[in-house]
Design a protein around this motif. Structure first.
Motif, PDB file in Angstrom:
ATOM      1  N   MET A   1       0.831  -1.212   0.000  1.00  0.00           N
ATOM      2  CA  MET A   1       0.000   0.000   0.000  1.00  0.00           C
ATOM      3  C   MET A   1       0.858   1.252   0.000  1.00  0.00           C
ATOM      4  O   MET A   1       0.545   2.240  -0.637  1.00  0.00           O
TER       5      MET A   1
ATOM      6  N   LEU B   1      -7.850  -2.262  -3.895  1.00  0.00           N
ATOM      7  CA  LEU B   1      -8.065  -2.232  -5.338  1.00  0.00           C
ATOM      8  C   LEU B   1      -7.063  -3.174  -5.972  1.00  0.00           C
ATOM      9  O   LEU B   1      -5.866  -3.013  -5.839  1.00  0.00           O
ATOM     10  N   GLN B   2      -7.599  -4.108  -6.662  1.00  0.00           N
ATOM     11  CA  GLN B   2      -6.719  -5.100  -7.268  1.00  0.00           C
ATOM     12  C   GLN B   2      -6.064  -4.538  -8.498  1.00  0.00           C
ATOM     13  O   GLN B   2      -6.719  -3.970  -9.357  1.00  0.00           O
TER      14      GLN B   2
ATOM     15  N   LEU C   1     -11.716   8.328  -6.397  1.00  0.00           N
ATOM     16  CA  LEU C   1     -11.060   7.792  -5.206  1.00  0.00           C
ATOM     17  C   LEU C   1      -9.826   8.612  -4.835  1.00  0.00           C
ATOM     18  O   LEU C   1      -9.586   8.886  -3.678  1.00  0.00           O
TER      19      LEU C   1
ATOM     20  N   LEU D   1      -3.876  -2.188  -8.795  1.00  0.00           N
ATOM     21  CA  LEU D   1      -3.560  -0.761  -8.856  1.00  0.00           C
ATOM     22  C   LEU D   1      -2.066  -0.540  -8.993  1.00  0.00           C
ATOM     23  O   LEU D   1      -1.616   0.344  -9.723  1.00  0.00           O
TER      24      LEU D   1
ATOM     25  N   ASP E   1     -11.797  -3.082 -11.146  1.00  0.00           N
ATOM     26  CA  ASP E   1     -12.198  -2.351  -9.938  1.00  0.00           C
ATOM     27  C   ASP E   1     -12.150  -0.846 -10.082  1.00  0.00           C
ATOM     28  O   ASP E   1     -12.790  -0.135  -9.322  1.00  0.00           O
ATOM     29  N   PHE E   2     -11.342  -0.376 -11.008  1.00  0.00           N
ATOM     30  CA  PHE E   2     -11.116   1.062 -11.022  1.00  0.00           C
ATOM     31  C   PHE E   2     -10.663   1.477 -12.418  1.00  0.00           C
ATOM     32  O   PHE E   2     -10.408   0.640 -13.286  1.00  0.00           O
TER      33      PHE E   2
ATOM     34  N   SER F   1      -7.327   4.730   3.563  1.00  0.00           N
ATOM     35  CA  SER F   1      -7.279   5.266   2.220  1.00  0.00           C
ATOM     36  C   SER F   1      -8.259   4.518   1.321  1.00  0.00           C
ATOM     37  O   SER F   1      -8.398   3.314   1.419  1.00  0.00           O
ATOM     38  N   PRO F   2      -8.929   5.204   0.461  1.00  0.00           N
ATOM     39  CA  PRO F   2      -9.881   4.521  -0.414  1.00  0.00           C
ATOM     40  C   PRO F   2      -9.214   3.639  -1.445  1.00  0.00           C
ATOM     41  O   PRO F   2      -9.880   2.919  -2.173  1.00  0.00           O
ATOM     42  N   LEU F   3      -7.916   3.672  -1.488  1.00  0.00           N
ATOM     43  CA  LEU F   3      -7.242   2.855  -2.482  1.00  0.00           C
ATOM     44  C   LEU F   3      -6.920   1.463  -1.978  1.00  0.00           C
ATOM     45  O   LEU F   3      -6.368   0.661  -2.702  1.00  0.00           O
ATOM     46  N   VAL F   4      -7.278   1.237  -0.719  1.00  0.00           N
ATOM     47  CA  VAL F   4      -6.994  -0.095  -0.180  1.00  0.00           C
ATOM     48  C   VAL F   4      -7.863  -1.114  -0.880  1.00  0.00           C
ATOM     49  O   VAL F   4      -9.045  -0.912  -1.083  1.00  0.00           O
TER      50      VAL F   4
ATOM     51  N   GLY G   1      -2.169   1.851   5.961  1.00  0.00           N
ATOM     52  CA  GLY G   1      -2.610   0.963   4.900  1.00  0.00           C
ATOM     53  C   GLY G   1      -2.044  -0.429   4.987  1.00  0.00           C
ATOM     54  O   GLY G   1      -2.381  -1.289   4.197  1.00  0.00           O
ATOM     55  N   GLN G   2      -1.196  -0.681   5.936  1.00  0.00           N
ATOM     56  CA  GLN G   2      -0.624  -2.024   6.001  1.00  0.00           C
ATOM     57  C   GLN G   2      -0.856  -2.610   7.369  1.00  0.00           C
ATOM     58  O   GLN G   2       0.055  -2.747   8.165  1.00  0.00           O
TER      59      GLN G   2
END
Lengths: 99, 901
Positions: free
Chosen positions: A1, B414-415, A30, B417, A85-86, B409-412, B328-329
């Motif tokens: 992340m 998301l496959q 997002l 990314l 997903d995005f 975070s809203p990005l957690v 996030g982790q």
């Protein structure tokens, strides 16, 4: 992340990159690194185009899928990576040469 | 009886005629015939007698409840229709048609008798049982008999007389017709009318070839027999009548709303169709089988990770500390803690249920940015047993999810990314570096794309004379190239820095070594060493590729500073690394792991005792596997094989030879060679040394700094350069003797390199500010190139042109020399305009691009484009180049000799 965030930062800090927008499947923004007005414009327009392109690719060959879409115009280049997903978009001015 | 079919028109006409007659006849019969008590009557008689008088009146479908009595009280109740429905249908139908016919007519329903045929038949027949079931058997027999009897209208009439008792009279009975006429009509009716099972309105006519004619005949015969029987035994026959009328129908208009319709559209593309037919495998991250999830839904999946087992009663400040960790982790931190204290959370409140949701509620999360709020929630959950129950627990679970959703975070989750970001970054960089990437490939960019960068043709620092010299050199090169038929001469010769690769994690380190990949020739591995290098300092390895001209594709830290690396040719993903502390490691570049595939880092495993100055993958024989050769400052030349782990075998120990013995051997040439060789060989042993030069018995080892195997010569022959200024030629089979020793350098030699085109020539770069070109047979240098005012740190031959080589100096310059052009001046020199503090430490030519990679002590790698110095790989002719080199060298030698004279 953490490295995702780092990459996103690095990407948007490149010279010539106007911004980076991550939009989810429903169209909700997002993450963005550009101003709200530009973000909204891109978030509204680009995912539909990506979906159309994806449909075209799959009509041509059902086993294929769209991986990347680049729209190069006179002033900017929009790079779109549509995923299940995005949708990830980056806008760059290709004339800016990085030193 | 005759079964001759007639035309339908005739039949119809006849039927019409008959109908009228039959009806009237029936009327008569009704009045006349009185069924004998207990005897069955026949349909035909009944029907015919019935029809005339009774048409308009409705007949009652009499059932047991209703009794029909005559005037004198006799019971004439017709038996229920249903009692004898089991009666023979065939016969009934045939005979019944006649009855139908008449009754239909009587009801005014002409032409529809067929449809009512069977029903009526059963009705008629069924009603003729006066005694119920007792006569059922008789009735069947009798009806059959009656059916077959067609000629017994007289019989029927006669029996009809006895049937009069059962008759229900409706009005006047018609006068009976003559029996014969009746009989004839019956026959015709029976013959010509086939009841249609379907009940169609039209008459169905027997065809000429229809097999049922026999059946008709049989039926008629039976009827005749029945009539006969009836006549003979009138007591068994009772005439009765019945009439069934179709119930009244009312036509009613009704209206109903149409069914609610919903129109929906669906579009299916070819892709959808093929997908539904063959479900695609859940392969790459591009094909997702999960429905699009909201952020919360995604977090649901991550909840167990985020809300792991926690310390139960820690104060909020404890959480605050943990909350400051990476948001996030959560997984690694939490899971580790959960492993440490899985049970502690329950000890405080044993009353808590063991329900999973409840357990989660009793724990606290640390990864949310607001621990106090969450703590409050979970504290509430600890208050009562009720809260630990499933439902409430679930409720709070969802609340917790919302909390977490708001804060992470809203990005957690998301496959894909990370990969997508990498891809986008590559593309962005490609755009930014487009012109330079084109130059890398030796292509001129278009004028409108921002223009080509100007050539940096730096002048040597000496003065205007050298400018001319360089220009002359350029001219020479142009001619030389023109001789070879190349068109690049017009561009001139130049060097141009395209970009600089640097690794952020190794910013404080110096680039120690670099190597291009042998197969993917745009992949460069760079090894970093600490600036104050010692055995404890860490090192770094970064792999760069053309896809990202600014950052490495990946990099990792190593426990010790890197001093040398080499990519394997047989297994292009293997990177052999030699470290400052003497350990050897082999990394797999594909795996992108920090840990090496195999490592030899202990003395027991054969680790060197000094820094490993060079490693090289070599194929020692045709068809043999590659082995890793390492040479180090402890004087060992070791061969490592990777078959099972990392097994080493010392190829040679570099014994230090004294200057005297080596020079003695160097001066000898010609026939005395072998003797000299023997002498020099002898001199390498300690005893001889001691005898000859009085040096100590213990043979010292000299540190090896460089090793090279020639691709052209024998695979077992190699050169080793030592840190005392000598180069030794050794054969792997004879490890304890030097075949030849070359001396001439005054300082440690940093690099030795065979010419890739011409076997006997090799170059050495030394700290004594010179480069020397040697011939393999000669133990003194052929040519000496004064490179500059500083140590020459590296030298490499150009893979394209046989007379070109490049060198880097500790002064920070990179130079290109051409043997054919000049021995005193480089063809081209590039110095760093920024500052002179940088040393250029290493260089390497790319094999498929006109590019040079130069490493500096500031931790960056410059990618230098060479103009005019590149030939396509297909155009490189080894022998041509070899000849050029040879010619050049000889020419120079001649010139030198001439000058000396």
């Amino acid at each position: 992340m953490a490295d995702v965030e780092a990459t996103l930062q690095r990407l948007s800090n490149h010279k010539g990159v106007l911004g980076c927008v991550v939009v989810d499947k429903q169209g909700k923004v997002l993450r963005t690194t550009c101003e709200a007005a530009i973000t909204e414009q891109y978030a509204n327009l680009i995912p539909d185009l990506a979906e159309l392109a994806r449909g075209t690719v799959r009509d041509l060959d059902p086993l294929n899928d769209l991986q990347f879409l680049r729209i190069r115009s006179k002033k900017t280049e929009i790079m779109v990576a549509p995923r299940p997903d995005f949708v990830l978009m980056a806008i760059q001015d290709p004339k800016t040469v990085e030193t | 009886m005759s079964a001759k079919p007639r035309s339908s028109v005739e039949v119809l006409a006849a039927k019409q005629e008959r109908r009228t007659t039959v009806v009237s006849e029936r009327h008569a019969r009704i009045q006349r015939d009185a069924p004998p008590p207990g005897a069955l009557s026949r349909t035909s008689s009944r029907a015919s007698s019935h029809g005339g008088t009774a048409p308009p009146r409705a007949a009652t479908l009499v059932d047991a409840a209703h009794r029909v009595l005559e005037a004198d009280g006799t019971d004439r109740t017709p038996v229920s229709l249903l009692a004898s429905q089991a009666g023979p249908r065939t016969g009934q139908s045939v005979a019944g048609t006649a009855g139908m016919h008449s009754s239909g007519r009587s009801l005014g329903a002409s032409g529809h008798f067929n449809s009512q045929g069977t029903g009526f038949a059963s009705a008629l027949y069924g009603s003729y049982l006066t005694d119920g079931g007792s006569h059922a058997a008789d009735s069947t027999v009798d009806t059959e008999a009656s059916v077959s009897d067609t000629d017994s209208l007289e019989v029927s009439s006669s029996s009809a007389t006895s049937d009069d008792e059962d008759l229900i009279y409706y009005g006047e009975a018609p006068a009976p017709k003559p029996a014969a006429a009746r009989k004839e009509k019956w026959r015709r009716l029976v013959v010509t009318h086939e009841p249609d099972e379907e009940g169609s309105a039209a008459e169905s006519l027997p065809a000429d070839d229809e097999p049922d004619n026999e059946a008709i005949d049989a039926a008629n015969t039976k009827y005749q027999a029945l009539l006969q029987a009836k006549q003979e035994d009138p007591t068994r026959w009772v005439n009765a009548q019945t009439q069934t009328i179709a119930p009244y129908t009312l036509s009613v208009d009704c209206q109903c709303l149409p069914p609610a319709l919903q129109s929906s559209e669906c579009q299916a593309t070819i892709a959808d169709v093929s997908e539904s037919a063959a479900p695609s495998e859940p392969q790459q991250d591009l094909e997702a089988t999960t429905a699009p999830q909201t952020h919360q839904q995604r977090l649901e999946g991550h909840m167990p990770m985020l809300v792991g087992a926690m310390r139960p009663s820690g104060a909020d400040k404890g959480f605050g500390k943990r909350a400051s960790g990476t948001r996030g982790q959560p997984s690694t931190a939490i899971s580790r803690r959960s492993m440490i204290n899985p049970r502690q959370s329950f000890s405080n409140d044993p009353r808590r249920s063991s329900d999973n949701a409840g357990r989660r509620m009793s724990q606290r999360t640390s990864e949310v940015g607001r621990p106090s709020a969450v703590g409050r929630m979970s504290r509430r959950s600890m208050d009562g047993k009720a809260l630990a129950k499933g439902y409430a627990g679930k409720q709070q679970h969802y609340q917790l999810v919302e909390e977490v959703a708001k804060n992470t975070s809203p990005l957690v989750g998301l496959q894909g990314l990370a990969e997508a970001l990498q891809l986008v970054e590559c593309v962005v960089l490609q755009n930014a570096y487009m012109s330079r990437l084109l130059r890398y490939r030796d292509m001129r960019p278009h004028a409108q794309e921002g223009g080509a960068r100007d050539l940096i043709m730096s002048h040597p620092p000496d003065g205007p004379d050298d400018v001319e010299a360089v220009a002359q050199a350029t001219q020479d090169v142009r001619e030389a190239l023109a001789m070879e038929g190349l068109d690049k001469a017009k561009e001139g010769v130049g060097m141009e820095v395209l970009w600089r690769w640097s690794c952020a994690a190794a910013a404080a380190m110096q680039t120690q070594c670099l190597t291009w990949n042998k197969v993917k020739t745009d992949l460069l591995a760079v090894g970093y060493a600490d600036k104050n290098v010692n055995t404890k300092s860490p090192g770094h390895v970064a792999v760069f590729s053309l896809k990202s001209p600014s950052a490495p594709r990946f990099d990792f830290r190593t426990p010790s500073s890197i001093t040398s690396m080499d990519f394997s040719r047989q297994n292009p993903h293997l990177l052999g690394v030699g470290c400052f502390d003497g350990s050897i490691a082999v990394y797999d570049v594909r795996a992108r792991q920090e840990a090496p595939v195999i490592v030899a880092d202990t003395l027991a495993a054969g680790k060197h005792r000094g820094p490993v100055w060079q490693v090289k993958w070599v194929c020692l024989g045709h068809g043999w596997d590659e082995v890793l050769i390492s040479v180090s400052a402890d004087g060992r030349v070791t061969q490592w094989s990777i078959h099972k782990g990392l097994q080493h075998k010392d190829l040679a120990l570099l014994k230090r030879t004294s200057a005297r013995s080596s020079s003695a051997s160097a001066t000898l040439s010609g026939p005395g060679r072998t003797a000299a060789k023997q002498q020099s060989l002898k001199s390498t042993t300690a005893q001889q040394q001691q005898q000859q030069s009085g040096e100590p018995i213990i043979a010292r080892l000299s540190g090896g700094t460089s090793v090279d195997f020639s691709p052209l010569g024998e695979p077992s022959l190699y050169l080793v350069a030592t840190d005392d200024g000598r180069v030794h030629q050794i054969n792997t089979n004879f490890a304890d003797q030097y075949i030849r020793s070359y001396s001439g350098h005054l300082g440690p030699i940093y690099r030795v390199a065979w010419s890739p085109f011409s076997f006997p020539y090799f170059l050495t770069a030394s700290a004594d500010w010179t480069l020397k070109l040697w011939h393999e047979r000669q133990e003194t240098a052929l040519l000496t190139f004064p490179v500059g005012q500083d140590a020459v740190t590296d030298v490499a031959w150009s893979p394209a042109l046989g007379t070109i080589f490049g060198a880097t100096t500790a002064a920070g310059t990179t130079e290109i020399w051409d043997v054919a052009t000049s021995v005193t001046q480089p063809l081209c020199r590039l110095s760093d305009p920024v500052g002179g503090a940088d040393r250029t430490t290493c260089l390497s030519f790319a094999t498929e691009a006109p590019v040079l990679a130069v490493g500096t002590s500031s931790g960056e790698v410059r990618v230098v484009h060479l103009t005019g110095l590149y030939v396509d790989a297909a155009e490189v002719h080894q022998d041509v180049q070899a000849r050029h080199l040879q010619a050049a060298v000889e020419e120079n030698l001649a010139a030198t000799r001439a000058a000396a004279k």
